[in-house]
Design a protein around this motif. Sequence first.
Motif, PDB file in Angstrom:
ATOM      1  N   ASP A  89       1.276   3.312  57.119  1.00 49.45           N
ATOM      2  CA  ASP A  89       2.226   4.212  56.457  1.00 49.45           C
ATOM      3  C   ASP A  89       1.571   5.082  55.392  1.00 49.45           C
ATOM      4  O   ASP A  89       2.044   6.179  55.114  1.00 49.45           O
ATOM      5  CB  ASP A  89       3.356   3.412  55.790  1.00 49.45           C
ATOM      6  N   PHE A  90       0.522   4.583  54.750  1.00 47.07           N
ATOM      7  CA  PHE A  90       0.050   5.217  53.516  1.00 47.07           C
ATOM      8  C   PHE A  90      -1.426   5.551  53.551  1.00 47.07           C
ATOM      9  O   PHE A  90      -2.183   5.102  54.408  1.00 47.07           O
ATOM     10  CB  PHE A  90       0.339   4.309  52.323  1.00 47.07           C
ATOM     11  N   ALA A  91      -1.836   6.350  52.559  1.00 42.67           N
ATOM     12  CA  ALA A  91      -3.239   6.689  52.346  1.00 42.67           C
ATOM     13  C   ALA A  91      -3.505   6.736  50.841  1.00 42.67           C
ATOM     14  O   ALA A  91      -2.660   7.183  50.066  1.00 42.67           O
ATOM     15  CB  ALA A  91      -3.578   8.038  52.980  1.00 42.67           C
ATOM     16  N   GLN A  92      -4.666   6.270  50.430  1.00 44.79           N
ATOM     17  CA  GLN A  92      -5.024   6.218  49.009  1.00 44.79           C
ATOM     18  C   GLN A  92      -5.056   7.615  48.409  1.00 44.79           C
ATOM     19  O   GLN A  92      -5.486   8.575  49.044  1.00 44.79           O
ATOM     20  CB  GLN A  92      -6.383   5.544  48.846  1.00 44.79           C
ATOM     21  N   GLY A  93      -4.569   7.729  47.168  1.00 41.75           N
ATOM     22  CA  GLY A  93      -4.561   9.005  46.475  1.00 41.75           C
ATOM     23  C   GLY A  93      -5.718   9.132  45.505  1.00 41.75           C
ATOM     24  O   GLY A  93      -6.829   8.658  45.757  1.00 41.75           O
ATOM     25  N   GLU A  94      -5.459   9.762  44.347  1.00 40.10           N
ATOM     26  CA  GLU A  94      -6.509  10.045  43.369  1.00 40.10           C
ATOM     27  C   GLU A  94      -6.771   8.874  42.430  1.00 40.10           C
ATOM     28  O   GLU A  94      -7.446   9.042  41.409  1.00 40.10           O
ATOM     29  CB  GLU A  94      -6.116  11.281  42.538  1.00 40.10           C
ATOM     30  N   LEU A  95      -6.261   7.712  42.751  1.00 37.86           N
ATOM     31  CA  LEU A  95      -6.429   6.528  41.916  1.00 37.86           C
ATOM     32  C   LEU A  95      -7.357   5.549  42.612  1.00 37.86           C
ATOM     33  O   LEU A  95      -7.199   5.278  43.805  1.00 37.86           O
ATOM     34  CB  LEU A  95      -5.057   5.887  41.663  1.00 37.86           C
ATOM     35  N   GLY A  96      -8.343   5.015  41.878  1.00 43.92           N
ATOM     36  CA  GLY A  96      -9.305   4.080  42.460  1.00 43.92           C
ATOM     37  C   GLY A  96      -8.742   2.678  42.549  1.00 43.92           C
ATOM     38  O   GLY A  96      -9.228   1.765  41.874  1.00 43.92           O
ATOM     39  N   ASN A  97      -7.732   2.486  43.387  1.00 45.73           N
ATOM     40  CA  ASN A  97      -7.090   1.179  43.507  1.00 45.73           C
ATOM     41  C   ASN A  97      -7.097   0.664  44.939  1.00 45.73           C
ATOM     42  O   ASN A  97      -6.122   0.109  45.421  1.00 45.73           O
ATOM     43  CB  ASN A  97      -5.651   1.239  42.980  1.00 45.73           C
ATOM     44  N   LEU A 161      -0.824   7.322  45.421  1.00 46.34           N
ATOM     45  CA  LEU A 161      -0.535   6.835  46.771  1.00 46.34           C
ATOM     46  C   LEU A 161       0.529   7.688  47.441  1.00 46.34           C
ATOM     47  O   LEU A 161       1.573   7.970  46.866  1.00 46.34           O
ATOM     48  CB  LEU A 161      -0.057   5.378  46.682  1.00 46.34           C
ATOM     49  N   ASN A 162       0.233   8.117  48.655  1.00 45.22           N
ATOM     50  CA  ASN A 162       1.197   8.935  49.376  1.00 45.22           C
ATOM     51  C   ASN A 162       1.425   8.372  50.765  1.00 45.22           C
ATOM     52  O   ASN A 162       0.601   7.628  51.293  1.00 45.22           O
ATOM     53  CB  ASN A 162       0.729  10.395  49.458  1.00 45.22           C
ATOM     54  N   CYS A 163       2.550   8.726  51.347  1.00 43.07           N
ATOM     55  CA  CYS A 163       2.933   8.204  52.647  1.00 43.07           C
ATOM     56  C   CYS A 163       2.708   9.261  53.718  1.00 43.07           C
ATOM     57  O   CYS A 163       2.926  10.448  53.493  1.00 43.07           O
ATOM     58  CB  CYS A 163       4.404   7.778  52.616  1.00 43.07           C
ATOM     59  N   LYS A 164       2.279   8.813  54.891  1.00 45.91           N
ATOM     60  CA  LYS A 164       2.029   9.736  55.985  1.00 45.91           C
ATOM     61  C   LYS A 164       3.324  10.293  56.564  1.00 45.91           C
ATOM     62  O   LYS A 164       3.332  11.367  57.157  1.00 45.91           O
ATOM     63  CB  LYS A 164       1.206   9.043  57.062  1.00 45.91           C
ATOM     64  N   THR A 165       4.410   9.534  56.387  1.00 51.29           N
ATOM     65  CA  THR A 165       5.744  10.043  56.729  1.00 51.29           C
ATOM     66  C   THR A 165       6.313  10.650  55.459  1.00 51.29           C
ATOM     67  O   THR A 165       6.547   9.929  54.487  1.00 51.29           O
ATOM     68  CB  THR A 165       6.659   8.917  57.245  1.00 51.29           C
ATOM     69  N   CYS A 166       6.531  11.946  55.442  1.00 49.89           N
ATOM     70  CA  CYS A 166       6.776  12.665  54.185  1.00 49.89           C
ATOM     71  C   CYS A 166       8.024  12.198  53.444  1.00 49.89           C
ATOM     72  O   CYS A 166       8.116  12.372  52.227  1.00 49.89           O
ATOM     73  CB  CYS A 166       6.846  14.170  54.442  1.00 49.89           C
ATOM     74  N   ASN A 167       9.006  11.611  54.147  1.00 47.32           N
ATOM     75  CA  ASN A 167      10.237  11.203  53.455  1.00 47.32           C
ATOM     76  C   ASN A 167      10.314   9.705  53.220  1.00 47.32           C
ATOM     77  O   ASN A 167      11.379   9.170  52.919  1.00 47.32           O
ATOM     78  CB  ASN A 167      11.467  11.670  54.238  1.00 47.32           C
ATOM     79  N   GLU A 168       9.179   9.002  53.343  1.00 53.05           N
ATOM     80  CA  GLU A 168       9.141   7.549  53.108  1.00 53.05           C
ATOM     81  C   GLU A 168       8.443   7.277  51.781  1.00 53.05           C
ATOM     82  O   GLU A 168       7.337   7.768  51.547  1.00 53.05           O
ATOM     83  CB  GLU A 168       8.407   6.848  54.256  1.00 53.05           C
ATOM     84  N   PHE A 169       9.071   6.463  50.916  1.00 51.54           N
ATOM     85  CA  PHE A 169       8.562   6.355  49.543  1.00 51.54           C
ATOM     86  C   PHE A 169       8.287   4.930  49.062  1.00 51.54           C
ATOM     87  O   PHE A 169       7.947   4.750  47.889  1.00 51.54           O
ATOM     88  CB  PHE A 169       9.535   7.050  48.586  1.00 51.54           C
ATOM     89  N   TRP A 170       8.405   3.923  49.923  1.00 56.49           N
ATOM     90  CA  TRP A 170       8.142   2.574  49.424  1.00 56.49           C
ATOM     91  C   TRP A 170       6.703   2.406  48.912  1.00 56.49           C
ATOM     92  O   TRP A 170       6.502   1.719  47.890  1.00 56.49           O
ATOM     93  CB  TRP A 170       8.487   1.509  50.478  1.00 56.49           C
ATOM     94  N   PRO A 171       5.660   3.015  49.542  1.00 56.92           N
ATOM     95  CA  PRO A 171       4.313   2.818  49.005  1.00 56.92           C
ATOM     96  C   PRO A 171       4.143   3.397  47.600  1.00 56.92           C
ATOM     97  O   PRO A 171       3.586   2.747  46.710  1.00 56.92           O
ATOM     98  CB  PRO A 171       3.421   3.536  50.022  1.00 56.92           C
ATOM     99  N   ALA A 172       4.616   4.627  47.379  1.00 54.49           N
ATOM    100  CA  ALA A 172       4.457   5.273  46.077  1.00 54.49           C
ATOM    101  C   ALA A 172       5.238   4.546  44.992  1.00 54.49           C
ATOM    102  O   ALA A 172       4.765   4.400  43.856  1.00 54.49           O
ATOM    103  CB  ALA A 172       4.907   6.730  46.158  1.00 54.49           C
ATOM    104  N   LEU A 173       6.425   4.060  45.330  1.00 58.12           N
ATOM    105  CA  LEU A 173       7.235   3.346  44.348  1.00 58.12           C
ATOM    106  C   LEU A 173       6.668   1.962  44.054  1.00 58.12           C
ATOM    107  O   LEU A 173       6.699   1.493  42.908  1.00 58.12           O
ATOM    108  CB  LEU A 173       8.683   3.245  44.837  1.00 58.12           C
TER     109      LEU A 173
END
Length: 354
Positions: A89-97, A161-173
């Motif tokens: 669902d997700f891909a790592q963003g600008e945070l080293g986590n 953290l962002n989701c590959k499905t643009c309207n899905e937000f559980w990873p970012a939250l």
Amino acid sequence: MPPKNKRVKKDSAGSPSDPVKFQGQDFQKLCQDYINKQIKFIDETFPPEKRSIGTGLLSQSDMAKVVWKRPSELVEDPCLIVDGESRFDFAQGELGNCWFLAAVAAITFQKEIMDRVVPGDQSFGKDYAGMFRFRFWRSGKWVDVVIDDKLPTVDGKLIFLNCKTCNEFWPALLEKEYAKVCGSYKAMQGGYIFNALRDFTGGAYKTYFLSEAPSDLWELMDMAAQTKALMGCGTPQGETSANTVLPNGIVEGHAYAVTGVTKVKTQRKEVKLVRVFNPWGEGEWNGDWSDKSPLWGKVSEEDRKKWLEDKNDGEFWMSMKDFCRNYSELDICCVSSTFLSVPPPAPRSRRVQR
């Protein structure tokens, strides 16, 4: 009805069914209060401000561009979960986590754990008040953590953290919830996989240093997979702190999730394989038993169909031998006591993974 003269035993505070309210915030009461007021919640304990991101994580110019937006301001039909939670669902963003995301990828296999960490009784639909809650194991207790759903963006796109499905937000939250527990997003910059695995499960973990891997380590990993334990691994740090991608596709100083083990038969021998997932959501091993390796042509068609997926999604197979050569440690986290009777490895210093 319980038998007479016997008390019904209630779960103690801090149990999965009765988690401690983090910072005293009661999700149900807050939600009803803001629904009655007909306004959206803003979390004063972790406000949509610079201090929640933390000092030094973004440049001053980027920080000046940050705008905190709710999912409804980013897409027309925001959803918490679309077709279940998945490591893809997700891909790592600008945070080293990556250490945190590798653990997230691992728990997506366990519905019971995911349902505990991400309670299903919340959405952007009915009774939406601009807030969500997630649960973690912290300091020996389960805690219920509340946040508002304002997320940091630049130019209308999520920073972290962002989701590959643009309207899905559980990873970012989920990432924002954990940042709140840690104190800021900055506080998640670098860490250890086993910490996140423990915080998601409340389980015990064991670390194996792969330069001294026991001869039966693959069998232990197979047992871990069968008993629904969670596994993560890390690569050695390179000469610089940057996540350098080696010619073989492996990233230095990086955390991965172990998502499967299996055996396949070639004409000559049986090969023990390990499946690994890069939380970047792309970038894979390109050696033996990788997606395009000719070695897959030496196994049965049944095994190829069962195990091989030729996609640049961050997940790949490699032999156990290559796994031990390219990774420095393996963490196995389990709720049961299956692995606790096995002697632990000798203690050794560990590197922070980004």
